[in-house]
Scaffold this active site. Sequence first.
Site, PDB file in Angstrom:
ATOM      1  N   ASP A   1       0.803  -1.042  -0.209  1.00 40.75           N
ATOM      2  CA  ASP A   1      -0.200   0.264  -0.632  1.00 40.75           C
ATOM      3  C   ASP A   1       1.203   0.968   0.082  1.00 40.75           C
ATOM      4  O   ASP A   1       1.981   1.110  -0.830  1.00 40.75           O
ATOM      5  CB  ASP A   1      -1.239  -0.514   0.838  1.00 40.75           C
ATOM      6  CG  ASP A   1      -2.273   0.445   0.615  1.00 40.75           C
ATOM      7  OD1 ASP A   1      -2.407   1.589   0.808  1.00 40.75           O
ATOM      8  OD2 ASP A   1      -3.270  -0.033   1.450  1.00 40.75           O
TER       9      ASP A   1
ATOM     10  N   HIS B   1       1.732   2.007  -3.310  1.00 47.41           N
ATOM     11  CA  HIS B   1       0.726   2.448  -3.694  1.00 47.41           C
ATOM     12  C   HIS B   1       0.993   4.524  -3.931  1.00 47.41           C
ATOM     13  O   HIS B   1       0.259   4.921  -4.990  1.00 47.41           O
ATOM     14  CB  HIS B   1      -1.083   2.867  -3.346  1.00 47.41           C
ATOM     15  CG  HIS B   1      -2.059   1.774  -3.426  1.00 47.41           C
ATOM     16  ND1 HIS B   1      -2.587   1.193  -2.607  1.00 47.41           N
ATOM     17  CD2 HIS B   1      -1.503  -0.011  -3.598  1.00 47.41           C
ATOM     18  CE1 HIS B   1      -3.334   0.029  -2.790  1.00 47.41           C
ATOM     19  NE2 HIS B   1      -2.143  -0.587  -3.899  1.00 47.41           N
TER      20      HIS B   1
END
Length: 475
Positions: free
Chosen positions: A289, A323
């Site tokens: 992430d 991300h």
Amino acid sequence: MILKRNPVPVLLSLTVVMLWLACAPANKALVWKSASTPWAAMEKLRKQIKPPVFKTRDFPVTAYGAIGDGKTKNTEAFKKAIEACSKAGGGTVSVPPGTFLTGAIYLKSDVNLHMADDARILFSRDPNDYPIVFTRWEGMECMNYSALIYAYGEKNIAITGNGVLDGNADGDNWWNWNSKAANGGPAKQVAARNKLHELMHQQTEPKTRVFGNGSFLRPNMVQPYNCKNVLISGVKMVNSPMWFMNPVLCENVTIEKVRVVSHGPNNDGCDPESCRNVLIKDCHFDTGDDCIAIKSGRDEDGRRIGRPAENHIIEGCEMKDGHGGVTIGSEIAGGARNIYAINCVMDSPNLDRILRLKTSSSRGGIIENIFMKDIKVGAYKDAAVSADMFYETPGSFIPTIRNVWVENLEVTKGGGYGIYVRAYRASPVQHLRIINSTLNGVKIPYKIDYATDLVFENVKINGAVVNVPDTLKKK
């Protein structure tokens, strides 16, 4: 004899003060005109962030019964060593070479948990080994599982050394709480996550929002909460159930030379939340992430607490998968200001964005004074600079993004967009400047809907000079 005051002068004074407050101008937004201004502010901030210093006493966990065989559970041994160290006035709780299985560790004031080079702390997979504590989960206050390493209201705490913190999560343990059911149904955590959202929207007392067993809300790896003088240095972290480092409402935080490698769901590398004076330096992130995600609370909780993330320096870090390299949001209802990111290296086809500002009108808040300089990028997937006000379901609290400066951004192999801005017509991104930057291999140079006082100065995308489009130029 009691003298009675005439209430008229008091009422008049209060009225004058209230009128003055109503008529006084709001704090004027800062607009940088030169990189020297944020640079000077950053260097002044750097001098204020000082890691804690500890006494030379040593409390080896093995002296309190710990056995590093990877099988014996050492929760009580860690507890006894840390309590003895803190009670004695502080020092080091040392972890020698070996693999030490344990449940939750609670860090107390003046304790440095130090790991030898070949030491590994292996955390239990049994949820019962993590007591219910007051915490934030995705920016919402509640009672839930303790982080693997937790502290509340402590001062002068550290995790140091070159050992490994192993969260012991995998597809069958912890991570599967956020995986769809075999029949395609929702993940185990969805029901409790939705309930927590509802309780937050209802603005219930946070300590009555009790989760834990049966709720499937995964704990983070390290969460110092409302602490001062925090140091995390040297260690490697792998396989966290959820976020790795999540200091909340902390002040004076130093995170340096830490390696985070894990690709599980929501495996953010470092998420300082509503913290003040934070230095993240010379760290390596390869995550499932966001690499670094700066936060300040979700929706009602973030606005109620009202503590912005402020005064952060991110320097000399390396980002691989993730991300976002440097992300601000999405739980950012308390706002963010004075964030500096310099001399970082990013490179991965699985790194979505370089600078990512993500918020929504369910959050509100102000993101301002963001300075990024001297960033070298090999590859990324989605956008080099992204400012998105539509990250989640909209609400009634329009966010503000203003005074963002990006300079000396060099990209070898770009992704979908160079610059991506998705804002509200009523709240355009203000004073975004891209200076002396070169982006190659980009599919679409920019996609910008609403922005004011946008500046491109010596910006080249795919070898061509890019100017601010006429539709966005200041009238």
